[in-house]
Design a protein around this motif. Structure first.
Motif, mmCIF file in Angstrom:
data_model
loop_
_atom_site.group_PDB
_atom_site.id
_atom_site.type_symbol
_atom_site.label_atom_id
_atom_site.label_comp_id
_atom_site.label_asym_id
_atom_site.label_seq_id
_atom_site.Cartn_x
_atom_site.Cartn_y
_atom_site.Cartn_z
ATOM 1 N N VAL A 89 -26.733 8.676 -47.897
ATOM 2 C CA VAL A 89 -27.748 8.429 -48.924
ATOM 3 C C VAL A 89 -28.365 7.062 -48.677
ATOM 4 N N VAL A 90 -29.697 6.956 -48.834
ATOM 5 C CA VAL A 90 -30.388 5.674 -48.716
ATOM 6 C C VAL A 90 -31.266 5.481 -49.944
ATOM 7 N N PHE A 91 -31.152 4.290 -50.553
ATOM 8 C CA PHE A 91 -31.958 3.952 -51.726
ATOM 9 C C PHE A 91 -32.662 2.633 -51.455
ATOM 10 N N GLY A 92 -34.015 2.665 -51.402
ATOM 11 C CA GLY A 92 -34.800 1.479 -51.115
ATOM 12 C C GLY A 92 -35.660 1.084 -52.295
ATOM 13 N N VAL A 93 -35.749 -0.224 -52.553
ATOM 14 C CA VAL A 93 -36.532 -0.755 -53.667
ATOM 15 C C VAL A 93 -37.606 -1.693 -53.145
ATOM 16 N N CYS A 94 -38.851 -1.455 -53.533
ATOM 17 C CA CYS A 94 -39.994 -2.327 -53.258
ATOM 18 C C CYS A 94 -40.157 -2.553 -51.747
ATOM 19 N N ALA A 95 -39.893 -3.761 -51.252
ATOM 20 C CA ALA A 95 -40.002 -3.992 -49.805
ATOM 21 C C ALA A 95 -39.082 -3.052 -49.035
ATOM 22 N N GLY A 96 -37.890 -2.816 -49.579
ATOM 23 C CA GLY A 96 -36.963 -1.883 -48.942
ATOM 24 C C GLY A 96 -37.491 -0.466 -48.911
ATOM 25 N N TYR A 97 -38.223 -0.090 -49.944
ATOM 26 C CA TYR A 97 -38.883 1.214 -49.990
ATOM 27 C C TYR A 97 -39.966 1.292 -48.922
ATOM 28 N N GLN A 98 -40.811 0.269 -48.835
ATOM 29 C CA GLN A 98 -41.900 0.272 -47.869
ATOM 30 C C GLN A 98 -41.399 0.370 -46.438
ATOM 31 N N LEU A 99 -40.338 -0.360 -46.112
ATOM 32 C CA LEU A 99 -39.913 -0.378 -44.704
ATOM 33 C C LEU A 99 -39.216 0.914 -44.284
ATOM 34 N N LEU A 100 -38.918 1.803 -45.237
ATOM 35 C CA LEU A 100 -38.415 3.126 -44.867
ATOM 36 C C LEU A 100 -39.510 3.999 -44.269
ATOM 37 N N GLY A 101 -40.780 3.610 -44.462
ATOM 38 C CA GLY A 101 -41.895 4.413 -44.001
ATOM 39 C C GLY A 101 -42.315 4.129 -42.575
ATOM 40 N N THR A 102 -43.507 4.595 -42.237
ATOM 41 C CA THR A 102 -43.991 4.450 -40.859
ATOM 42 C C THR A 102 -44.570 3.079 -40.592
ATOM 43 N N SER A 103 -45.149 2.439 -41.619
ATOM 44 C CA SER A 103 -45.749 1.115 -41.430
ATOM 45 C C SER A 103 -45.947 0.435 -42.771
ATOM 46 N N PHE A 104 -46.064 -0.902 -42.719
ATOM 47 C CA PHE A 104 -46.340 -1.694 -43.916
ATOM 48 C C PHE A 104 -47.028 -2.982 -43.472
ATOM 49 N N PHE A 105 -47.630 -3.670 -44.431
ATOM 50 C CA PHE A 105 -48.309 -4.928 -44.136
ATOM 51 C C PHE A 105 -47.522 -6.099 -44.713
ATOM 52 N N ALA A 106 -47.407 -7.162 -43.920
ATOM 53 C CA ALA A 106 -46.761 -8.391 -44.357
ATOM 54 C C ALA A 106 -47.543 -9.565 -43.783
ATOM 55 N N LYS A 107 -47.960 -10.475 -44.648
ATOM 56 C CA LYS A 107 -48.752 -11.640 -44.233
ATOM 57 C C LYS A 107 -49.990 -11.235 -43.434
ATOM 58 N N GLY A 108 -50.620 -10.141 -43.851
ATOM 59 C CA GLY A 108 -51.848 -9.687 -43.222
ATOM 60 C C GLY A 108 -51.678 -8.938 -41.920
ATOM 61 N N THR A 109 -50.453 -8.726 -41.497
ATOM 62 C CA THR A 109 -50.179 -8.047 -40.233
ATOM 63 C C THR A 109 -49.499 -6.713 -40.487
ATOM 64 N N LYS A 110 -49.890 -5.706 -39.717
ATOM 65 C CA LYS A 110 -49.272 -4.392 -39.846
ATOM 66 C C LYS A 110 -48.003 -4.336 -39.003
ATOM 67 N N TYR A 111 -46.906 -3.897 -39.623
ATOM 68 C CA TYR A 111 -45.614 -3.811 -38.938
ATOM 69 C C TYR A 111 -45.126 -2.363 -38.915
ATOM 70 N N PRO A 112 -44.422 -1.972 -37.860
ATOM 71 C CA PRO A 112 -43.825 -0.637 -37.857
ATOM 72 C C PRO A 112 -42.626 -0.573 -38.788
ATOM 73 N N GLY A 113 -42.509 0.537 -39.492
ATOM 74 C CA GLY A 113 -41.356 0.769 -40.347
ATOM 75 C C GLY A 113 -40.293 1.579 -39.629
ATOM 76 N N LEU A 114 -39.309 2.038 -40.391
ATOM 77 C CA LEU A 114 -38.181 2.767 -39.811
ATOM 78 C C LEU A 114 -38.480 4.249 -39.596
ATOM 79 N N GLU A 115 -39.577 4.741 -40.166
ATOM 80 C CA GLU A 115 -39.996 6.138 -40.029
ATOM 81 C C GLU A 115 -38.929 7.115 -40.538
ATOM 82 N N LEU A 116 -38.252 6.719 -41.602
ATOM 83 C CA LEU A 116 -37.281 7.603 -42.234
ATOM 84 C C LEU A 116 -37.908 8.408 -43.364
ATOM 85 N N LEU A 117 -38.998 7.893 -43.931
ATOM 86 C CA LEU A 117 -39.791 8.617 -44.926
ATOM 87 C C LEU A 117 -41.232 8.693 -44.445
#
Length: 240
Positions: A89-117
């Motif tokens: 089981v994995v439970f992500g909150v806010c930033a933790g939720y975002q990084l479970l996905g394919t990509s997110f933005f931090a400080k104006g830069t696009k970063y790859p996520g974990l691609e779990l969701l």
């Protein structure tokens, strides 16, 4: 209950732990122990290897820099992917939720996520701050969500995930939906901490982890009182 310990991992508390998100680990631990489950709690810092054999993994919120660093280290580590493949089981909150996905933005830069969701996150025009509430997917069989949000992101859901809730107060993903889930992976923008405000959600994670379809009830008087107080406050604020 089983005599085998329930293993709960709090991922990178040195990077991802804002707005009381450690409370999620404490709530799971307490609710399991109240039901006679032995619990082993592991706090894994960002310079340590992540065990791939635990039952529940928790990822909290964080600022842009720690979020990006956390994603990079989790990708390099690979332990969370192995755990998910084994049914954890994995439970992500806010930033933790975002990084479970394919990509997110931090400080104006696009970063790859974990691609779990199947989600991706970008920046919204305004920051979402305040009470967050919504009607949870009826398939999960739990009461409406109650929490607090503070994030600048907006999250788009792909076809292989479902919204955790339909927003009634606040912004969540996009003003219409909040959070996402698939299988035993679940993410939300709700702080509070989320599992203190939503004990039924904590029990859902415990049921997923143990395979027990119905857990013995607990006294949730204080959580129910808090939820009622927050609903009343939101209703009062909405009155003209």
């Amino acid at each position: 209950m089983s005599t085998e310990s329930l293993r709960i991992v709090w991922i990178y508390p040195d990077l991802l732990s804002t707005y009381g998100d450690r409370g999620n680990a404490l709530i799971l631990q307490r609710r399991a122990r109240q039901r006679g489950m032995p619990v082993e709690m592991l706090e894994v810092r960002s310079d340590q290897r992540l065990p791939a054999s635990a039952d529940i993994y928790l990822i909290g919120g964080g600022e842009d820099g720690p979020q990006a660093l956390g994603a990079q280290r989790l990708l390099a580590d690979g332990g969370l992917h192995r755990a998910v493949a084994q049914g954890s089981v994995v439970f992500g909150v806010c930033a933790g939720y975002q990084l479970l996905g394919t990509s997110f933005f931090a400080k104006g830069t696009k970063y790859p996520g974990l691609e779990l969701l199947d989600i991706s996150s970008d920046r919204g025009e305004t920051r979402a701050v305040g009470e967050l509430a919504g009607d949870i997917d009826p398939r999960l069989g739990i009461p409406p969500l109650s929490g607090f949000e503070n994030h600048g992101g907006r999250t788009q859901l792909g076809p292989s995930v479902s919204p955790l809730a339909r927003v009634t107060t606040g912004i969540g993903n996009d003003g219409a939906t909040e959070g996402a889930w698939r299988g035993k992976l679940l993410g939300t923008y709700s702080h509070g901490p989320a599992l203190a405000r939503n004990p039924a959600l904590a029990d859902l994670l415990l049921r997923w982890a143990t395979g027990v379809h119905q857990l013995p009830p607990l006294d949730d008087t204080w959580a129910d009182r808090l939820r009622s107080e927050r609903r009343a406050a939101v209703a009062a604020a909405a009155r003209p």
